[in-house]
Enzyme design. Structure first.
Site, PDB file in Angstrom:
ATOM      1  N   ARG A  61       0.820  -1.168   0.043  1.00 10.56           N
ATOM      2  CA  ARG A  61      -0.124  -0.107  -0.493  1.00 10.56           C
ATOM      3  C   ARG A  61       0.412   1.179  -0.026  1.00 10.56           C
ATOM      4  O   ARG A  61       2.233   1.155   0.667  1.00 10.56           O
ATOM      5  CB  ARG A  61      -0.683   0.199   1.175  1.00 10.56           C
ATOM      6  CG  ARG A  61      -2.085  -1.041   0.808  1.00 10.56           C
ATOM      7  CD  ARG A  61      -2.588  -0.605   2.221  1.00 10.56           C
ATOM      8  NE  ARG A  61      -3.591   0.212   2.923  1.00 10.56           N
ATOM      9  CZ  ARG A  61      -2.870   0.732   3.855  1.00 10.56           C
ATOM     10  NH1 ARG A  61      -2.138   0.048   4.684  1.00 10.56           N
ATOM     11  NH2 ARG A  61      -3.821   1.946   4.682  1.00 10.56           N
ATOM     12  N   LYS A 128       4.090  -7.576  12.065  1.00 13.18           N
ATOM     13  CA  LYS A 128       3.149  -7.807  10.932  1.00 13.18           C
ATOM     14  C   LYS A 128       2.979  -8.672  10.071  1.00 13.18           C
ATOM     15  O   LYS A 128       4.783  -9.401  10.014  1.00 13.18           O
ATOM     16  CB  LYS A 128       3.439  -6.821  10.144  1.00 13.18           C
ATOM     17  CG  LYS A 128       2.375  -6.829   8.673  1.00 13.18           C
ATOM     18  CD  LYS A 128       2.733  -5.050   8.103  1.00 13.18           C
ATOM     19  CE  LYS A 128       2.106  -5.851   6.263  1.00 13.18           C
ATOM     20  NZ  LYS A 128       1.984  -4.511   6.433  1.00 13.18           N
ATOM     21  N   ARG A 256      -0.630   4.609  14.038  1.00 10.02           N
ATOM     22  CA  ARG A 256       0.677   4.105  14.740  1.00 10.02           C
ATOM     23  C   ARG A 256       0.172   4.189  16.547  1.00 10.02           C
ATOM     24  O   ARG A 256      -0.828   5.486  16.369  1.00 10.02           O
ATOM     25  CB  ARG A 256       1.945   3.847  14.347  1.00 10.02           C
ATOM     26  CG  ARG A 256       2.300   4.238  13.223  1.00 10.02           C
ATOM     27  CD  ARG A 256       4.028   3.835  13.083  1.00 10.02           C
ATOM     28  NE  ARG A 256       4.422   2.987  11.783  1.00 10.02           N
ATOM     29  CZ  ARG A 256       4.395   1.467  11.941  1.00 10.02           C
ATOM     30  NH1 ARG A 256       4.656   1.643  12.626  1.00 10.02           N
ATOM     31  NH2 ARG A 256       4.734   1.626  10.655  1.00 10.02           N
TER      32      ARG A 256
HETATM   33  C1  BTN Z   1       0.558  -3.638   2.488  1.00  5.23           C
HETATM   34  O1  BTN Z   1       1.068  -4.588   3.198  1.00  5.23           O
HETATM   35  O2  BTN Z   1       1.164  -2.989   1.743  1.00  5.23           O
HETATM   36  C2  BTN Z   1       0.045  -4.819   1.114  1.00  5.23           C
HETATM   37  C3  BTN Z   1       0.533  -5.434   0.581  1.00  5.23           C
HETATM   38  C4  BTN Z   1       0.638  -6.609  -0.211  1.00  5.23           C
HETATM   39  C5  BTN Z   1       0.712  -7.678  -0.829  1.00  5.23           C
HETATM   40  C6  BTN Z   1       0.579  -8.741  -1.660  1.00  5.23           C
HETATM   41  S1  BTN Z   1       1.894  -9.943  -2.068  1.00  5.23           S
HETATM   42  C7  BTN Z   1       0.535 -10.435  -2.782  1.00  5.23           C
HETATM   43  C8  BTN Z   1      -0.128  -9.878  -4.035  1.00  5.23           C
HETATM   44  N1  BTN Z   1       0.913  -8.738  -5.124  1.00  5.23           N
HETATM   45  C9  BTN Z   1       1.806  -7.760  -4.964  1.00  5.23           C
HETATM   46  O3  BTN Z   1       2.755  -7.105  -5.537  1.00  5.23           O
HETATM   47  N2  BTN Z   1       1.079  -7.173  -4.170  1.00  5.23           N
HETATM   48  C10 BTN Z   1       0.371  -8.029  -2.929  1.00  5.23           C
END
Ligand code: BTN
Length: 259
Positions: A61, A128, A256
């Site tokens: 994100r 996390k 946070r």
């Molecule tokens: C976050 O925590 O910021 C979101 C992470 C999301 C990761 C997943 S892995 C599968 C899919 N492909 C990506 O490039 N991102 C999501």
């Protein structure tokens, strides 16, 4: 050793819910989200589950990079991380709260000790464990949703990560990446379909039961500080500040615990 994925078992459960559903597993790709967004923009709008054993440009994100613990060759057929995206056409009356509904489904299908950090990070004991990235593409009059999930299965190095990592193996030592996929995906499809009809409101209480910040003092990246009071019926974060109850709706704001 090749990894055995439960593609057929997942297809058997999900295809009655989602006609034309397919399951695809790739050894490597830039990002499962990027790939499904590319396909959607090229007119491929069928429901699909895309799993990658390795992503070389995983995205998180807020424009962040998602580093999997699979950023090296998988050792002896065991994947330390699960990365997949589910793509499907969706037409809810109201999209707000979808990311919370997805996070809730993921934690509820995995383990009672897992919590959610608004809007949809999965936490275990203040670290996390998983991240979720939801994107949509509008093609003609269809809106296609891509729900990407990355889960740490085995412990990993926390260097360079903004939040210390947790691993699913801490609470479910026998669940490997393929088994975690089989456990999460059918519930996730059902949860998204329920959301499409009912929206987020019926999930509010269940979200509060998993909300890592509920009743705690938090600091938001937009400068706001106050006590987290859960979420409203649309999934907006409620923060009690000196100047009253504030609603945070932007997923671009990160929250946070206050120091
Ligand atoms: C976050 O925590 O910021 C979101 C992470 C999301 C990761 C997943 S892995 C599968 C899919 N492909 C990506 O490039 N991102 C999501």
């Amino acid at each position: 050793m090749a990894i055995r994925w439960p593609a057929e078992a997942i297809w058997e459960v999900v295809s009655p819910l989602l006609p034309h559903f397919t399951v695809e597993v790739l050894p490597e790709i830039d990002s499962t989200n990027t790939e499904l967004m590319r396909r959607a923009r090229a007119g491929q709008l069928e429901p699909v589950l895309l799993v990658a054993e390795r992503q070389n440009a995983g995205r998180g994100r807020m424009g962040r990079t998602w580093y999997s613990s699979t950023d090296g060759p998988p050792a002896a057929g065991v994947l330390p991380s699960l990365t997949f995206s589910l793509g499907l056409p969706l037409k809810p009356g109201d999209w707000s709260g979808l990311s919370l509904a997805v996070g809730l489904s993921v934690v509820e299908s995995l383990h009672p000790a897992l919590q959610l950090k608004w809007p949809n990070d999965v936490w275990l004991q203040e670290r996390k464990l998983a991240g979720i990235l939801i994107e949509t593409a509008s093609v003609g009059d269809v809106r296609y949703a891509v729900v990407g999930v990355g889960i740490n299965i085995a412990p990993r190095d926390g260097q360079g990560l903004s939040t210390p990592p947790a691993a699913l193996s801490e609470v479910l030592p026998d669940l490997d990446a393929p088994a975690a996929l089989a456990r999460v995906v059918p519930d996730l499809v059902r949860a998204i379909q329920r959301f499409e009809v009912q929206g987020f409101a019926p999930l509010r209480t269940a979200f509060h039961a998993r909300d890592v910040f509920y009743g705690k003092t938090v600091q938001c990246s937009d400068g706001l500080t106050g006590v987290a009071r859960g979420v409203d019926a649309t999934g907006a974060l409620l923060v009690q500040t000196e100047n009253g109850l504030k609603k945070i709706t932007s997923a671009e704001v990160s929250v946070r615990p206050a120091l």
